[in-house]
Design a protein around this motif. Structure first.
Motif, PDB file in Angstrom:
ATOM      1  N   ASP A 296     -10.975  56.513 -54.086  1.00 10.70           N
ATOM      2  CA  ASP A 296     -11.635  55.323 -54.611  1.00 10.70           C
ATOM      3  C   ASP A 296     -10.774  54.081 -54.386  1.00 10.70           C
ATOM      4  OD1 ASP A 296      -9.887  54.807 -57.024  1.00 10.70           O
ATOM      5  OD2 ASP A 296     -10.609  56.796 -57.541  1.00 10.70           O
ATOM      6  N   ASP A 297     -11.409  52.916 -54.485  1.00 11.04           N
ATOM      7  CA  ASP A 297     -10.721  51.662 -54.186  1.00 11.04           C
ATOM      8  C   ASP A 297      -9.532  51.422 -55.109  1.00 11.04           C
ATOM      9  OD1 ASP A 297     -12.471  51.146 -52.141  1.00 11.04           O
ATOM     10  OD2 ASP A 297     -13.777  49.855 -53.329  1.00 11.04           O
ATOM     11  N   THR A 298      -9.636  51.840 -56.360  1.00  5.16           N
ATOM     12  CA  THR A 298      -8.515  51.664 -57.298  1.00  5.16           C
ATOM     13  C   THR A 298      -7.283  52.408 -56.808  1.00  5.16           C
ATOM     14  OG1 THR A 298     -10.056  51.449 -59.151  1.00  5.16           O
ATOM     15  CG2 THR A 298      -7.760  51.953 -59.680  1.00  5.16           C
ATOM     16  N   THR A 299      -7.480  53.614 -56.284  1.00  2.00           N
ATOM     17  CA  THR A 299      -6.357  54.408 -55.774  1.00  2.00           C
ATOM     18  C   THR A 299      -5.753  53.755 -54.537  1.00  2.00           C
ATOM     19  OG1 THR A 299      -7.361  56.435 -56.634  1.00  2.00           O
ATOM     20  CG2 THR A 299      -5.676  56.678 -54.937  1.00  2.00           C
ATOM     21  N   GLY A 315      -6.866  58.237 -39.732  1.00  2.90           N
ATOM     22  CA  GLY A 315      -8.176  57.808 -39.253  1.00  2.90           C
ATOM     23  C   GLY A 315      -8.707  56.578 -39.959  1.00  2.90           C
ATOM     24  N   ALA A 316      -9.932  56.703 -40.522  1.00  2.00           N
ATOM     25  CA  ALA A 316     -10.603  55.568 -41.158  1.00  2.00           C
ATOM     26  C   ALA A 316      -9.847  55.037 -42.366  1.00  2.00           C
ATOM     27  CB  ALA A 316     -12.022  55.974 -41.556  1.00  2.00           C
ATOM     28  N   LEU A 317      -8.977  55.849 -42.954  1.00  5.42           N
ATOM     29  CA  LEU A 317      -8.204  55.378 -44.101  1.00  5.42           C
ATOM     30  C   LEU A 317      -7.299  54.214 -43.712  1.00  5.42           C
ATOM     31  CD1 LEU A 317      -7.315  55.669 -47.060  1.00  5.42           C
ATOM     32  CD2 LEU A 317      -5.711  57.448 -46.326  1.00  5.42           C
ATOM     33  N   ALA A 318      -6.875  54.163 -42.451  1.00  4.37           N
ATOM     34  CA  ALA A 318      -6.028  53.059 -41.994  1.00  4.37           C
ATOM     35  C   ALA A 318      -6.742  51.718 -42.166  1.00  4.37           C
ATOM     36  CB  ALA A 318      -5.628  53.257 -40.534  1.00  4.37           C
ATOM     37  N   VAL A 319      -8.024  51.687 -41.857  1.00  6.16           N
ATOM     38  CA  VAL A 319      -8.811  50.451 -42.004  1.00  6.16           C
ATOM     39  C   VAL A 319      -8.905  50.058 -43.473  1.00  6.16           C
ATOM     40  CG1 VAL A 319     -11.066  49.380 -41.598  1.00  6.16           C
ATOM     41  CG2 VAL A 319     -10.102  50.955 -39.904  1.00  6.16           C
ATOM     42  N   ARG A 320      -9.079  51.051 -44.336  1.00  8.76           N
ATOM     43  CA  ARG A 320      -9.162  50.767 -45.777  1.00  8.76           C
ATOM     44  C   ARG A 320      -7.828  50.273 -46.323  1.00  8.76           C
ATOM     45  NH1 ARG A 320     -11.253  55.214 -49.358  1.00  8.76           N
ATOM     46  NH2 ARG A 320     -11.534  53.425 -50.737  1.00  8.76           N
ATOM     47  N   LEU A 321      -6.728  50.846 -45.857  1.00  3.90           N
ATOM     48  CA  LEU A 321      -5.421  50.380 -46.308  1.00  3.90           C
ATOM     49  C   LEU A 321      -5.150  48.957 -45.819  1.00  3.90           C
ATOM     50  CD1 LEU A 321      -3.260  53.595 -45.830  1.00  3.90           C
ATOM     51  CD2 LEU A 321      -3.848  52.496 -47.997  1.00  3.90           C
TER      52      LEU A 321
END
Length: 378
Positions: A296-299, A315-321
């Motif tokens: 989740d965004d809070t994490t 992968g896609a987590l890099a974009v979110r970070l």
């Protein structure tokens, strides 16, 4: 002219029985320099610390042995080109308690009349024997079986097995009925009441259960956790999210009073072990079962995020970070190629420090630890 000596003289390698260690003939100093150069090329711009070396033998805390041969002459090792068993029970890479245990386990296979699985014929019961050794010399043994048919015969000999292997703490059977190129199944049958092996690193008693992930090289893993903890304490974040946390190694090392620490991992067994350690040590950290890439965004917005993904990277987590409010990321990678790709997707997070940790001597695999810092507020 005198040539430098190979890193390790292995009888199996000399006899042409095993070529798993592709760099074993290369002097260890040269192996280390090669890996360090590859890691530095993947992470330009960081301040690099000297590489963390490993012992060249007896460094592996786990053995993943393919069962082969026959009931009367079982092999524990690998399969050859014809998919027949090659016995490697004296492999010099394994820690001594594992080397001592494997001949006993082969004897158990024979006496319990557990037929090794034949890949070409797709018949038999025993597919793998998995052995893990703790820093205290205790062992976890898992028999990977096609069905539960042989479980009673193995269980009947458990007292004998414990007498022959005094350090045996955990035993179980992992049931893998399908003909698949995987190491373990989805169903675990406990053979001992105790199902937790304590992996004590830097004073932290990490609880490893069957199916839980743990780094293969105990001494280098301890160094990895020490380094990451020092970097985390240097920036002193108020909150830490440990994604792909496994048994909680990074989170449990980083936890401090007043610091909010959470670990996320898909493996329920690994999370159960992390929770067990946190409770036993009164460590202020919480753990949840979940997909790290879908956290989740809070994490993801924690002050500092630790990622320790499989070889495919985040992968896609890099974009979110990249889009998150995280001020720092500590990235522990076992694949410099995917690490470099992921760093390109996070241009606002600049590599500050980096170090190569040699978890796997005698091949080209390397663990790379990188501290990233956000270069601007948005």
């Amino acid at each position: 002219m005198t040539l430098a000596a190979p890193a390790l003289d292995c009888g199996y390698h000399r006899a042409g029985l095993c070529d798993s260690c592709t760099r074993i003939d290369v002097p260890y100093a040269d192996q280390l320099a090669r890996k360090d150069a590859a890691a530095r090329a993947a992470v330009p711009g960081a301040t690099w610390l000297p590489p963390q070396a490993s012992a060249v033998e007896a460094f592996r805390n786990k053995a993943k042995m393919v069962a082969g041969g026959t009931i009367d002459a079982p092999t524990l090792g690998i399969l050859d080109g014809e998919r027949r068993g090659v016995d490697l029970r004296r492999c010099p890479l394994h820690e001594q308690p594992i080397r001592d245990a494997l001949p006993v386990l082969a004897e158990l296979v024979r006496d319990a009349r557990v037929p090794p699985y034949s890949v070409p014929e797709r018949r038999g019961e025993l597919k793998h024997v998995l052995v893990t050794s703790s820093p205290d010399g205790e062992l976890m043994v898992r028999f990977v079986l096609r069905s539960t048919e042989a479980v009673p015969r193995i269980a009947k000999r458990l007292a004998w097995l414990r007498e022959r292997i005094p350090g045996l703490v955990v035993a179980s059977a992992s049931i893998l009925p399908e003909h698949r190129a995987v190491v373990e199944g989805d169903v675990e049958v406990p053979l001992t009441h105790e199902q937790t092996l304590v992996m004590r690193l830097n004073g932290v008693p990490l609880a490893l259960r069957p199916g839980g992930f743990f780094q293969t090289n105990t001494a280098v893993a301890a160094a990895l956790y020490r380094e990451a903890t020092a970097w985390i304490d240097d920036v002193d974040p108020a909150s830490v999210a440990d994604l792909y946390c496994g048994v909680g190694g990074f989170a449990l090392h980083a936890a401090r009073p007043g610091r909010d620490v959470v670990g996320v991992e898909t493996s329920a067994e690994a999370i159960a072990g992390a929770i067990e350690t946190a409770a036993a040590t009164a460590t202020p950290a919480r753990f949840v079962v979940g997909d790290a890439t879908a956290a989740d965004d809070t994490t993801v917005d924690a002050d500092l995020v630790v990622v320790n993904p499989p070889r495919r990277g985040i992968g896609a987590l890099a974009v979110r970070l990249e889009a998150s409010r995280a001020r720092h990321v500590v990235y522990s990678s076992c694949n410099p190629t995917t690490l470099a790709r992921d760093l390109q997707a996070m241009p606002s997070l600049r590599p500050v420090r980096a170090r190569m940790f040699d978890m796997f001597p005698h091949n080209d695999h390397a663990e790379v630890l990188v501290l990233l810092e956000r270069v601007s507020d948005r």
